[in-house]
Design a protein around this motif. Sequence first.
Motif: not given
Length: 556
Positions: A142-143, A90-99
């Motif tokens: 990040a779709p 979840a932490d990793v995906l939140a960072r990817i979504a932020e980017l």
Amino acid sequence: MSRPDIDHILLGRVLTLDRTGSIAEAVAIRDDRIVAVGTQSEILDLKGPETRVSRTDGTIIPGFNDAHAHMDTEGLRDRFPSLGRMRSIADVLARIAELARTTPKGEWIVTMPVGDAPFYFGGPIVLRERRMPTRQELDRAAPDHPVCILPPSGYWSLVPCHTALNTLALKLNGLDRASRSPVEGIELMRDAEGELTGVIVEHNHPDSAQIALLPAVPRFSARDRRDGILRSVETYHAVGTTSVYEGHGCAPEVISAYRDLWESGDLTMRMNLVVSTTWTTLDEAEVMMRDSLAYARGAGLGDSFLRVGGIFISYGGEPTAAAAALANPGDLGWSCYVKQANTPTEFERLCLAAAAHDLRVHTIAIDKLHEIAPIFERVHAAHGIADRRWVVEHMSYAAAGDLARLRVLGIGVTLIPDYHLWKVGTRFFPLSERDRELVAPATQLDALGVPVACGTDNSPCNSLATMRAMRTRRERTTGEVLGGAARSSAELALRAMTRNGAWFSFEEDVKGRIAPGYFADLAVLSGCPLTTTADELESLSCLATMVGGRFVHGGL
């Protein structure tokens, strides 16, 4: 003393590392050289009206000379966004979504590896789920972007190393359920239905997954490498390093980046680069040695800040990884060198050709000295290499009898004690206590009169960590000591990271000591590395670093 025009006088405890190991109180500098060393009263007597005088409560030593640095890698590690300190998917995906929110649609999102710098030990094991995110999970974050979580190099982390891509990234790289890796040791992970999960696992130490499988993932540009080297130089200066020897070899792209910095006057680290060659056949190699590599013969060409000489020839190596690298030798990934693979027969033929053309050979030995030494002896019988300063790099373990053969051949050795003793020392636990003493055998090599210097391997870049490993020989996870009788003295540990490295670049008469006529390349440490306990060495800080009489870090 005579009274030369003195630019700068440094006052403090001075470890000269001269032939008697004397300790002085002051150093006088003119231009880029040391002109006098002695007591405070002697040196202050040389003071002129324009002389600057600086005093330190720290210890002045010759600047560190990192004999196996991979320095350029350091400055590339902040090229992409960090995933450090993430502890769940979840932490990793939140960072990817932020980017994704700040990256234009359709552009690549590329990040540093999962795990914590500088080692990224454990990779996805640090996440609560103990796995990498799948392509479907990255798709949700990040779709509209291709996503790639890069792996670390297996040399500055530990294998296996993990890459993760989303569905769009797989598509852009032409990867689907029918895909197979052309390189041994790389796994394309699949789900129960045989579809790609987006995770790639690499078991090779040199990173090959991106080179072999991911042509669409953005690469480091020439500007990235140039700017990365500038950041690397700053970082290495901050820990007292003034010279670097890249014996593992540098590819043309990396040599070009150093040349650009040298020509513009921006290179403040003294660099000695060995050529990482790009031939694809033995016949082509012999032509290159005769013709295009003529500049690298003997001690090489260059000046005191940039010199290129000698060649790296791999003994062994993974053939499919080498084939992928040589198909596009400008595609280096984290490496500064082009991967090779040579059989013993091929290695011997290449060494014979190198000797015939006066090209110094450097090779990675690891634990294969017993196989390499007889080849070098045959080359010596044919061409006489004892005065050419060939180098065995990155040696992990060797029998005492094989170490003695090196002196007759005039071969020097670089060791990576922090890697082989501290980082991966568990590999050598099965050895007897006597054989454990021959892991990273600095003490034995020094006693034999074999030139030996140590390097950091950029893992980490602090020479004090290397010295700590030499003096403690302690493995990191258990604290177990590997061959306690082979612990280096404080003097040898310091010499192996300073004075000894000058031999490898033919500079022992101008570098590595604090003595008249030598370069004013100095580091000022907060304490004395000879009297500081081994376990406390890394608590010392570098107050200032001087190259050629000019402060390049800190100041006094």
